[in-house]
Design an enzyme around this catalytic site. Structure first.
Site, PDB file in Angstrom:
ATOM      1  N   LYS A   1      -6.598   2.515   0.171  1.00 20.52           N
ATOM      2  CA  LYS A   1      -7.315   3.646   0.167  1.00 20.52           C
ATOM      3  C   LYS A   1      -6.373   5.036  -0.543  1.00 20.52           C
ATOM      4  O   LYS A   1      -6.731   5.884  -1.223  1.00 20.52           O
ATOM      5  CB  LYS A   1      -6.578   4.466   1.556  1.00 20.52           C
ATOM      6  CG  LYS A   1      -7.842   3.533   2.777  1.00 20.52           C
ATOM      7  CD  LYS A   1      -7.407   4.905   4.285  1.00 20.52           C
ATOM      8  CE  LYS A   1      -6.918   3.538   5.263  1.00 20.52           C
ATOM      9  NZ  LYS A   1      -5.027   3.823   4.930  1.00 20.52           N
TER      10      LYS A   1
ATOM     11  N   LYS B   1       6.942   2.058  -1.498  1.00 20.57           N
ATOM     12  CA  LYS B   1       6.615   3.281  -1.601  1.00 20.57           C
ATOM     13  C   LYS B   1       7.427   4.333  -2.359  1.00 20.57           C
ATOM     14  O   LYS B   1       7.008   5.008  -2.586  1.00 20.57           O
ATOM     15  CB  LYS B   1       5.996   3.154  -0.424  1.00 20.57           C
ATOM     16  CG  LYS B   1       4.428   2.382  -0.147  1.00 20.57           C
ATOM     17  CD  LYS B   1       3.678   3.514   0.913  1.00 20.57           C
ATOM     18  CE  LYS B   1       2.600   2.903   1.260  1.00 20.57           C
ATOM     19  NZ  LYS B   1       1.162   2.909   2.562  1.00 20.57           N
TER      20      LYS B   1
ATOM     21  N   LYS C   1      -3.096  -4.999  -4.660  1.00 23.72           N
ATOM     22  CA  LYS C   1      -3.994  -4.628  -3.293  1.00 23.72           C
ATOM     23  C   LYS C   1      -5.001  -3.734  -3.195  1.00 23.72           C
ATOM     24  O   LYS C   1      -4.434  -2.868  -3.927  1.00 23.72           O
ATOM     25  CB  LYS C   1      -2.699  -4.450  -1.772  1.00 23.72           C
ATOM     26  CG  LYS C   1      -2.546  -4.451  -0.400  1.00 23.72           C
ATOM     27  CD  LYS C   1      -2.140  -4.421   0.753  1.00 23.72           C
ATOM     28  CE  LYS C   1      -1.741  -2.747   0.960  1.00 23.72           C
ATOM     29  NZ  LYS C   1      -2.198  -2.720   1.880  1.00 23.72           N
TER      30      LYS C   1
HETATM   31  N1  AQP Z   1      -6.348  -4.792   0.484  1.00 25.48           N
HETATM   32  C1  AQP Z   1      -6.538  -4.745   2.014  1.00 25.48           C
HETATM   33  N2  AQP Z   1      -6.711  -6.157   2.782  1.00 25.48           N
HETATM   34  C2  AQP Z   1      -6.509  -6.726   3.755  1.00 25.48           C
HETATM   35  N3  AQP Z   1      -6.141  -6.203   4.590  1.00 25.48           N
HETATM   36  C3  AQP Z   1      -5.737  -4.561   4.446  1.00 25.48           C
HETATM   37  N4  AQP Z   1      -5.254  -3.538   5.035  1.00 25.48           N
HETATM   38  C4  AQP Z   1      -4.945  -2.725   4.028  1.00 25.48           C
HETATM   39  N5  AQP Z   1      -5.116  -3.118   3.086  1.00 25.48           N
HETATM   40  C5  AQP Z   1      -5.905  -4.128   3.042  1.00 25.48           C
HETATM   41  C6  AQP Z   1      -4.770  -3.436   6.283  1.00 25.48           C
HETATM   42  O1  AQP Z   1      -5.318  -2.063   7.173  1.00 25.48           O
HETATM   43  C7  AQP Z   1      -4.857  -2.305   8.088  1.00 25.48           C
HETATM   44  C8  AQP Z   1      -3.812  -0.636   8.146  1.00 25.48           C
HETATM   45  O2  AQP Z   1      -3.135  -0.201   7.331  1.00 25.48           O
HETATM   46  P1  AQP Z   1      -3.041   0.770   6.782  1.00 25.48           P
HETATM   47  O3  AQP Z   1      -3.829   2.198   6.722  1.00 25.48           O
HETATM   48  O4  AQP Z   1      -2.179   1.298   8.529  1.00 25.48           O
HETATM   49  O5  AQP Z   1      -1.758   0.512   5.799  1.00 25.48           O
HETATM   50  P2  AQP Z   1      -1.812   0.183   5.061  1.00 25.48           P
HETATM   51  O6  AQP Z   1      -1.773  -2.054   4.311  1.00 25.48           O
HETATM   52  O7  AQP Z   1      -0.870   0.765   3.422  1.00 25.48           O
HETATM   53  O8  AQP Z   1      -3.289   0.113   3.788  1.00 25.48           O
HETATM   54  P3  AQP Z   1      -3.990   0.723   2.753  1.00 25.48           P
HETATM   55  O9  AQP Z   1      -5.475   0.551   2.503  1.00 25.48           O
HETATM   56  O10 AQP Z   1      -3.395   0.398   1.703  1.00 25.48           O
HETATM   57  O11 AQP Z   1      -3.482   2.437   2.644  1.00 25.48           O
HETATM   58  P4  AQP Z   1      -2.193   3.390   1.868  1.00 25.48           P
HETATM   59  O12 AQP Z   1      -3.243   3.492   0.078  1.00 25.48           O
HETATM   60  O13 AQP Z   1      -2.622   4.848   2.215  1.00 25.48           O
HETATM   61  O14 AQP Z   1      -1.378   2.662   1.764  1.00 25.48           O
HETATM   62  C9  AQP Z   1      -3.550  -2.728   8.662  1.00 25.48           C
HETATM   63  O15 AQP Z   1      -3.286  -4.048   9.068  1.00 25.48           O
HETATM   64  C10 AQP Z   1      -3.259  -3.887   6.971  1.00 25.48           C
HETATM   65  O16 AQP Z   1      -2.809  -4.766   6.664  1.00 25.48           O
END
Ligand code: AQP
Length: 335
Positions: free
Chosen positions: A203, A113, A200
């Site tokens: 969001k 990040k 991956k």
């Molecule tokens: N692509 C994914 N596949 C499976 N699981 C996922 N998770 C996130 N993306 C995927 C799971 O969702 C939970 C919450 O995630 P988070 O919002 O705390 O952080 P993250 O993993 O960083 O999610 P994002 O969507 O990628 O958000 P941003 O873009 O803000 O960083 C976790 O259990 C994660 O494993």
């Protein structure tokens, strides 16, 4: 209550997508039957990267409503907002003061990040895993459901609890902080971007077409799947490293239909992309329909949402205050 306890959360960094659901929330729904389950919207984590103050509150509420819409039962689990429980930031500070800086600099997610942000990296981003450790440890969690990407952070929480708090400040057998174990979710634990099967689904990906949001209307889902990256091969298959998109989309299909990998793979092994994509589209739309219906009812009912969050907060407050007191006593603070 003697049930084993589970804690988890999602950051309100934007609209939740099918990765958050299939990789995380769907598993919590099963876990709530066997464990005391606490799930929070981790809004303090959401500001560790640049955020939009005009959408934070809305995204926070929407995320909580989606937990319920996806099947979290507020009568059996506790749903709350992280920033409403002050013990998270207080325990985070206490843990900061015993955590070596070089443990933090090793964190893969921080490095990834931070790379994207150039000179604008905040101390909050570096400290993200300590706040996450505080979240987990505050609730004496026995288990934490984590995707592959969060495994390192949970390991850190365990090390902080064991090596930096219990060993240094504990007396005798009684541990101050419970050392949690990971619950690694296997199938569907990582859903990839629709635009690149090696990245991956996220969001915060600036390309909206890379993800299917849980609240996308059917025509948008259709458009996104139509545009999703494919390859020049016939037949959908799992496990071919040359074909990450086939693996990802077939995986999504197997999960949203509930068919499982073997049946989905048999059904689609001879299909071309032109035949598979409309089938996948229907399956995703059908799977999301009940979630969207439940969400749209609940988000209009602010009274009910407030009731759910107040109940969850009460339980969270009760557990977290007693843990925080244990840690402060052990560290020698004046009562
Ligand atoms: N692509 C994914 N596949 C499976 N699981 C996922 N998770 C996130 N993306 C995927 C799971 O969702 C939970 C919450 O995630 P988070 O919002 O705390 O952080 P993250 O993993 O960083 O999610 P994002 O969507 O990628 O958000 P941003 O873009 O803000 O960083 C976790 O259990 C994660 O494993």
């Amino acid at each position: 209550m003697n049930q084993k306890r589970v804690l988890s959360g999602v950051q309100p960094t934007g609209a939740l997508h099918i990765g958050n659901w299939l990789g995380a929330i769907r598993n919590w729904v099963d876990l709530q039957n066997d464990y005391e389950t606490l799930v929070c919207v981790v809004d303090l984590h959401a500001i560790t990267v640049p955020h939009d103050p005009t959408s934070l509150a809305k995204d926070t509420l929407s995320t909580a409503a989606l937990y319920v819409a996806c099947g979290m039962n507020p009568n059996t689990c506790s749903i709350f907002i992280q920033s409403h429980i002050k013990a998270h930031t207080e325990l985070c500070w206490l843990l900061n003061c015993v955590t070596p800086l070089n443990w933090m600099e090793r964190m893969i997610q921080f490095k990834e990040k931070a790379l994207k942000q150039g000179d604008n990296v905040s101390i909050g981003l570096l400290d993200y895993p300590v706040l996450m450790a505080a979240d987990i440890l505050l609730y004496d969690s026995d288990f934490v459901p984590v995707g592959e990407d969060q495994k390192q952070h949970l390991e850190l929480a365990r090390d902080i609890a064991q090596q930096r708090i219990n060993s240094r400040f504990g007396k005798g057998e009684n541990e101050i902080l419970k050392v949690p174990k990971p619950l690694i979710m296997s199938e569907g634990s990582k859903i990839m971007s629709l635009c690149d099967g090696k990245n991956k689904m996220s969001k915060s990906d600036p390309n909206e077409n890379s993800r299917i949001s849980l609240l996308d209307p059917p025509e948008i889902i259709k458009k996104k799947i139509k545009r999703a990256k494919t390859d020049a091969h016939m037949g959908l298959e799992f496990g071919n490293i040359e074909r990450p998109e086939a693996d990802n989309l077939l995986g999504i299909y197997s999960l949203v239909t509930g068919l499982g990998r073997d049946k989905a793979s048999d059904e689609c092994s001879a299909m071309g992309w032109g035949m598979f994509k409309p089938i996948l589209t229907d399956a995703v739309i059908n799977a999301l329909e009940p979630i969207q219906k439940k969400y749209s009812d609940l988000i209009k009912d602010r009274c009910e949402l407030n009731r759910i969050l107040t109940e969850g907060e009460k339980r969270a407050q009760e557990i977290s205050e007693s843990t925080l007191k244990r840690v402060k006593d052990a560290l020698g603070f004046l009562n």
